[in-house]
Design a protein around this motif. Structure first.
Motif: not given
Length: 416
Positions: A229-230, A232-234, A237, A318-319, A348, A397, A399
């Motif tokens: 997950t981290k 995928q978050q990177q 972003e 979480s962004d 995502y 999700h 942002q």
């Protein structure tokens, strides 16, 4: 002396009634109205939770998503129970104050009746000794005649006022007793309601603990999921930053051209034309009032870093925020803008980035999109549909960004 005393008693009771009506109960009533409003809001939210969670009952799995959902439900249920407890305390105060008022009114009524009885006795005593006519015309001079006539008028008026006041106090006393019975009935009802809600709260607590116990046994799997997950978050972003940097580069290039009306403010991330600056200012002015990207739902993951719900020493970043909603719900933009990017991102799904001047909103975890890059959109325009994951959870999700700066989306959308 009797007339003066009666008038003072009437004034005292009038002022006492005014004090109770406008001071002692005003704040209590306001407090209870606020509690009733809060209770209605929480109950509506819990109904929404139930409606959404029932959609995934058949495919429900013990996952972090389900734990987050139950935790939010547990928190709302706790607020409801606390609100009911506060309402009971307010009712206790109302009952106590009403009982005190009834006691005071009964005391006042007793005094009024006693005073009225004395008036009747004095009148009858006067009639026995001397008739009213004889009393008046036995005056030795005109001045005494005038004073006796004035006295008799005042005495008669005072008796009349005393009788009227007895009627008013009696009616007020009856009304207060009705109010007291109503408040006691309300208390019984709310106590029963609180008992039922506590049962629901305990059931949610047990459900929460079952999920936690199950997830605790899957520590290795969960840690692997956190790592994925981290990553995928990177990736997400990086995509967002690249898209925003490209928008800034294009704005700077356009501003460099001859006859350009674009300017850059000290607090801005890029030069903007008057039209774009107006859009940006309008977006900023609606902070806390923007519509939600889905019509129904509740936040299951808030913005920022959070300790993992089952693994000690593990922090989950979480962004943005995750909003649990109905499966196949439509996703809509929260403000007027231009689609800056449409992409498919690992973990995502389909993702849409929309530009609102120098501000940006991101919508991801979509199953499909209905817009394209460069397209102008209005607030609440449909841009796609929410996806349902393998655990049966429909979650979007969301942002918000100002230039290349992340922001807490919850501070931008309206409260529910």
């Amino acid at each position: 002396m009797r007339v003066t005393r009666s008038k003072k008693l009437l004034v005292f009771i009038f002022l006492l009634g005014s004090f109770w009506s406008y001071d002692a109960f005003a704040q209590i009533s306001k407090t209870r109205e606020e509690l009733e409003r809060q209770k209605a809001e929480i109950q509506a939210k819990l109904k929404e939770f139930d409606a959404i969670l029932r959609q995934t009952t058949a495919t429900k799995k013990e996952s972090i998503g389900s734990l987050n959902a139950v935790t939010r439900q547990f928190q709302a249920q706790t607020r409801l129970v606390n609100t009911l407890d506060r309402e009971v305390k307010v009712l206790d105060t109302e009952i106590r104050e009403t009982e005190n008022k009834i006691n005071q009114l009964e005391k006042d009524l007793k005094e009024l009746k006693a005073e009225y009885s004395r008036m009747i006795y004095n009148t009858s005593k006067l009639n026995r000794n001397l008739s009213i006519v004889a009393f008046v015309f036995s005056s030795v001079n005109f001045n005494q005649l005038y004073m006796r006539l004035k006295y008799l008028k005042q005495y008669t008026d005072s008796r009349k006022q005393q009788a009227e006041q007895i009627e008013k106090v009696t009616a007020q006393l009856a009304e207060e007793r009705v109010q007291l019975d109503a408040r006691k009935a309300d208390k019984v009802q709310i106590l029963a309601e609180a008992q039922e809600e506590r049962k629901k709260l305990e059931a949610l607590r047990r459900e929460q603990q079952v999920i936690v116990n199950s997830l605790t046994k899957k520590e290795r799997t969960i840690k692997s999921q956190i790592t994925a997950t981290k990553k995928q978050q990177q990736q997400l972003e990086a995509m967002i930053r690249a898209a925003i940097e490209e928008e800034i580069r294009l704005a700077e290039a356009a501003a460099a051209k001859a006859n350009s009306t674009a300017t850059k403010r000290p607090d801005s991330s890029m030069p903007m034309t008057p039209e774009v600056a107006a859009l940006s200012s309008s977006f900023a002015g609606n902070r806390g009032r923007l519509p939600w990207p889905v019509e129904t739902g509740f936040i299951t993951q808030t913005y920022g870093d959070h300790p993992h719900p089952t693994l000690r020493g593990i922090t989950v970043p979480s962004d943005g925020i995750n909003i649990r909603t109905q499966p196949n719900s439509t996703v809509r933009t929260v403000f007027d803008g231009v689609v800056a990017k449409v992409a498919s991102m690992p973990g995502y799904g389909e993702t849409v980035l929309i530009k609102h001047g120098e501000y940006y909103t991101l919508y991801s975890k979509l199953s499909s999109t209905s817009v394209k890059t460069g397209q102008t959109v209005k607030a609440k325009d449909v841009i796609g549909k929410v996806a349902t994951n393998s655990d049966g959870e429909a979650e979007i999700h969301f942002q918000t960004w100002k230039g290349l700066q992340k922001m807490d989306p919850a501070s931008w959308i309206s409260s529910r």
